[in-house]
Design an enzyme around this catalytic site. Structure first.
Site, mmCIF file in Angstrom:
data_model
loop_
_atom_site.group_PDB
_atom_site.id
_atom_site.type_symbol
_atom_site.label_atom_id
_atom_site.label_comp_id
_atom_site.label_asym_id
_atom_site.label_seq_id
_atom_site.Cartn_x
_atom_site.Cartn_y
_atom_site.Cartn_z
ATOM 1 N N GLU A 1 44.776 9.155 38.460
ATOM 2 C CA GLU A 1 46.123 8.938 37.904
ATOM 3 C C GLU A 1 46.116 8.939 36.371
ATOM 4 O O GLU A 1 46.414 7.915 35.732
ATOM 5 C CB GLU A 1 46.725 7.641 38.426
ATOM 6 C CG GLU A 1 47.004 7.678 39.906
ATOM 7 C CD GLU A 1 47.847 6.498 40.385
ATOM 8 O OE1 GLU A 1 47.873 5.459 39.700
ATOM 9 O OE2 GLU A 1 48.465 6.618 41.445
ATOM 10 N N GLU B 1 47.243 9.191 48.025
ATOM 11 C CA GLU B 1 47.372 7.744 48.225
ATOM 12 C C GLU B 1 48.780 7.409 48.664
ATOM 13 O O GLU B 1 49.756 7.939 48.133
ATOM 14 C CB GLU B 1 47.168 6.978 46.911
ATOM 15 C CG GLU B 1 45.793 7.020 46.320
ATOM 16 C CD GLU B 1 45.743 6.212 45.020
ATOM 17 O OE1 GLU B 1 46.590 5.324 44.823
ATOM 18 O OE2 GLU B 1 44.864 6.501 44.200
HETATM 19 C C1 GLA Z 1 47.383 3.658 42.184
HETATM 20 C C2 GLA Z 1 45.904 3.753 41.911
HETATM 21 C C3 GLA Z 1 45.071 2.981 42.874
HETATM 22 C C4 GLA Z 1 45.692 1.651 43.158
HETATM 23 C C5 GLA Z 1 47.082 1.858 43.681
HETATM 24 C C6 GLA Z 1 47.776 0.566 44.046
HETATM 25 O O1 GLA Z 1 47.848 4.611 43.016
HETATM 26 O O2 GLA Z 1 45.462 5.088 41.879
HETATM 27 O O3 GLA Z 1 43.795 2.835 42.308
HETATM 28 O O4 GLA Z 1 45.724 0.908 41.988
HETATM 29 O O5 GLA Z 1 47.847 2.451 42.677
HETATM 30 O O6 GLA Z 1 49.053 0.796 44.577
#
Ligand code: GLA
Length: 663
Positions: free
Chosen positions: A152, A309
């Site tokens: 991210e 995710e």
């Molecule tokens: C993001 C991050 C993860 C985690 C999630 C929690 O997507 O990439 O590492 O912190 O948020 O929702």
């Protein structure tokens, strides 16, 4: 059937796996449970830098070797992360100059994650060295299926204002403008005595007494997006050199953040992947999810993509972290698949026992396997196995919604006619309205190929270059239908107003000339002659060469056009000069879609989402997702891949359930 990840026979299923938080005994239980759930792909090592390189240049891969072997032995593939999103304390302590600085000059310290300046040479060198080691070590590992660069980008550090960033910004500006004269012109520095006479004088838009220069702000956002993309490319190029056959991704946050120009990012990824979390307080959050999926598919150029995710239940970072209701996570995952994902992964495999995310749900919750979450995880794994043949198919849309990140950044700056005239909410509203009408939409850049769309919507396109305005005009002249929302076509790519009457870049195409904006006060509305109600915005103008379908019906702009249509041969250009609530927008878009010959995927009851995926050989999959609390019937037939039953019309779809009909 060609899967997005070559090694997978069908769809991907799994999540972030953080074995460093657990003992080797737990690893063995993990792989057994992964098999039970049908997991075939896990992301390993996202935050492992401190364990992989415990001291400068001292790499320790033994534990990861063991994890990789264990996964391979159990037939589970790995999306191997480069671990560069969280430099370890030893690194930041030794190199405090690598830490990011905010606009107020405050240095942000380590102790969480993403505490680095994207332009920092020492950060980049250390990250590159780690990637080189990882790629060399695991190049031939049988579990390796995909590289997961970083994590991210820009989630917490999208902008850094330190001196190193300032120098990098100047280099970027020199490349963009070549000369100071051109920069001064583009930035409009004749205003407020801002003229620069040497490159060294130029800074990032640090805190200043009042509004900073708008073009400086805009260019800084462009620079920050490019600078993070440069960090990605640096890692990607190392991986490609050492493992040319292994695809590379980084997980985007499409529709969660608007900070990065994801059109540029999408072009650089072998596999486009996205993270999506429901905003619990939003009653339309399942529609927001569909928007994120539609945008991600569009960033992938229509090709299948990977949901990297999402959550099995609650997250930990909203004010109130509401748990998902039974069946909700299944609907969420299958909606992403419906909209083009070739896999659904979660953050994270096992819920952490310690750390800032210990209250975030996982696939294996704190309660263990005797739990609602685990039972749902196992069921979803079985659902995804039943949908294996969907992998590789794509989604077709007749409508495109235009989205330009620079335009959003420029439109959402201060010192504009109304703080309410924001871009993202308007884009969401138009997408939501199509969703309710059962119409699937892509997103497109105004400079992209629009020719395959029957209808193009531009809810918010404040910034429009001459080139992109010409592209929209050609689209209409070639028979397309375009609908333009208020405050669009106002400024050029440097955020200079197109003069001679608004919306300057689109005046001729729309056949409308506006001389003055009349934004409304908070909560104020304005009636329209067709019975609709205008919100936020009205304007004084006239139709120079367009049919007026509705006018503002009261106040200083009474009689000015609020809704117009201009024919260009078989093409049509509509203009909406105000904002509507969802009902009025629904009526307008139903008129527009009908005129453009755009039909819903199928006739389905309100609250039932219907999306179709198609293989080039003609096999199609109709996803039907019942978001309501009622059982419904739908006139469709086909074989439901989730139940194996052949459906003779009508299909009865219970409350909250999903069907995927092979047709
Ligand atoms: C993001 C991050 C993860 C985690 C999630 C929690 O997507 O990439 O590492 O912190 O948020 O929702």
């Amino acid at each position: 059937m060609q899967s997005l990840i070559l090694q997978l026979a069908g769809l991907g299923y799994g999540g972030d796996y953080n074995p460093e938080q657990w003992s080797p005994e737990v690893w063995r239980e993990d792989v057994a449970l992964m098999r039970e759930a049908g997991v075939n792909l896990v992301t390993v090592g996202v935050f492992s830098w401190a364990f992989l390189e415990p001291a400068p240049g001292r790499y320790e891969f033994g534990w990861l070797d063991e994890v990789m072997d264990l996964l391979a032995d159990h037939g589970i593939f790995v999306d191997l992360a480069t671990g560069t999103a969280s430099p370890p304390p030893w690194f930041s302590h030794a190199h405090p100059e690598s830490l990011p600085v905010d606009a107020d000059g405050r240095r942000l310290w380590y102790g969480s994650r993403q505490a680095f300046c994207p332009s920092s040479p020492v950060y980049r060198q250390a990250a590159a060295a780690l990637v080189e080691q990882l790629a060399t070590r695991y190049a031939d590992h049988p579990a390796l299926a995909l590289w997961h660069v970083h994590n991210e980008y820009g989630c917490h550090n999208p902008r850094c204002y330190c001196d190193v960033s300032a120098a990098a910004f100047r280099t970027w500006l020199r490349r963009r403008y070549g000369s100071l004269d051109d920069l001064n012109r583009a930035w409009g520095t004749a205003f407020w005595s801002q003229r620069y006479t040497a490159w060294e004088q130029i800074l990032p838009p640090r805190a200043t007494p009042t509004f900073p220069n708008p073009t400086q702000l805009l260019d800084f956002q462009r620079f920050c997006s490019d600078e993070l993309l440069e960090c990605y490319r640096l890692e990607r190029d190392i991986l490609r050199r050492i493992t040319p056959d292994v695809p590379v991704t980084t997980n985007l946050m499409a529709a969660s953040t608007w900070e990065l120009d994801y059109w540029a990012w999408g072009r650089e990824l072998d596999v486009v992947s996205n993270d999506h979390y429901l905003w619990a307080a939003d009653p339309h959050n399942h529609i927001g999810l569909s928007l994120a999926a539609d945008l991600t598919r569009s960033l992938a150029g229509g090709r299948p993509w990977l949901l990297m995710e999402h959550s099995t239940s609650a997250v930990n970072w909203q004010p109130r972290n509401v748990a998902k209701k039974p069946g909700q996570a299944r609907r969420n995952s299958l909606t992403h698949i419906a909209r083009g994902a070739d896999g659904a992964l979660f953050f994270q495999w096992r819920a952490s026992a310690a750390g800032a995310e210990k209250f975030h749900s996982g696939m294996v919750p704190h309660a263990g396997t005797d739990s609602k979450i685990w039972r749902e995880v196992v069921r979803l794994g079985s659902d995804l196995r039943s949908l294996a043949e969907v992998a590789g198919s794509t989604v077709e849309a007749d409508v495109a919604i235009l989205l330009d990140y620079s335009s959003i950044w420029a439109q959402e700056q201060d010192s504009h006619p109304s703080r309410d005239m924001t871009a993202v909410e308007e884009i969401r509203a138009w997408h939501r309205t199509l969703w309710r009408a059962g119409i699937t939409a892509d997103f497109a850049h105004p400079g992209g190929d629009l020719s395959r769309y029957r209808l193009v919507l531009a809810p918010a396109l404040y910034l429009l270059s001459a080139e992109h305005a010409a592209a929209l005009a050609s689209y209409v002249h070639e028979g397309g239908s375009l609908v333009v929302g208020p405050f669009s076509g106002i400024a050029d790519e440097n955020d200079h107003i197109w003069l001679g009457g608004y919306p300057g870049a689109l005046r001729d195409l729309l056949g409308v000339r506006v001389e003055e904006f009349f934004p409304l006060l908070e909560g104020e509305t304005i009636p329209l002659s067709n019975g609709a109600t205008g919100r936020i915005w009205s304007e004084l103008g006239r139709a120079t060469d367009a049919e007026v379908l509705a006018t503002f019906a009261s106040g200083p702009v009474a009689g000015s056009p609020a809704l117009t249509r201009k024919q260009h041969g078989s093409g049509t250009a509509w203009y909406v000069a105000t904002r509507f609530d969802d009902d009025d927008l629904g009526k307008l878009l139903s008129q527009v879609t009908e005129a453009a010959g755009v039909r819903p995927t199928v006739e389905a009851p309100a609250g039932v989402e219907a999306v179709r995926r198609r293989h080039p050989d003609g096999r199609t999959y109709l996803f039907l997702i019942n978001h309501t609390d009622d059982d419904v019937t739908i006139s469709v037939e086909g074989k439901d891949l989730l139940t194996g039953r052949t459906i003779a019309s009508p299909l009865r779809l219970p409350a909250g359930d999903v069907a995927v009909l092979q047709q």
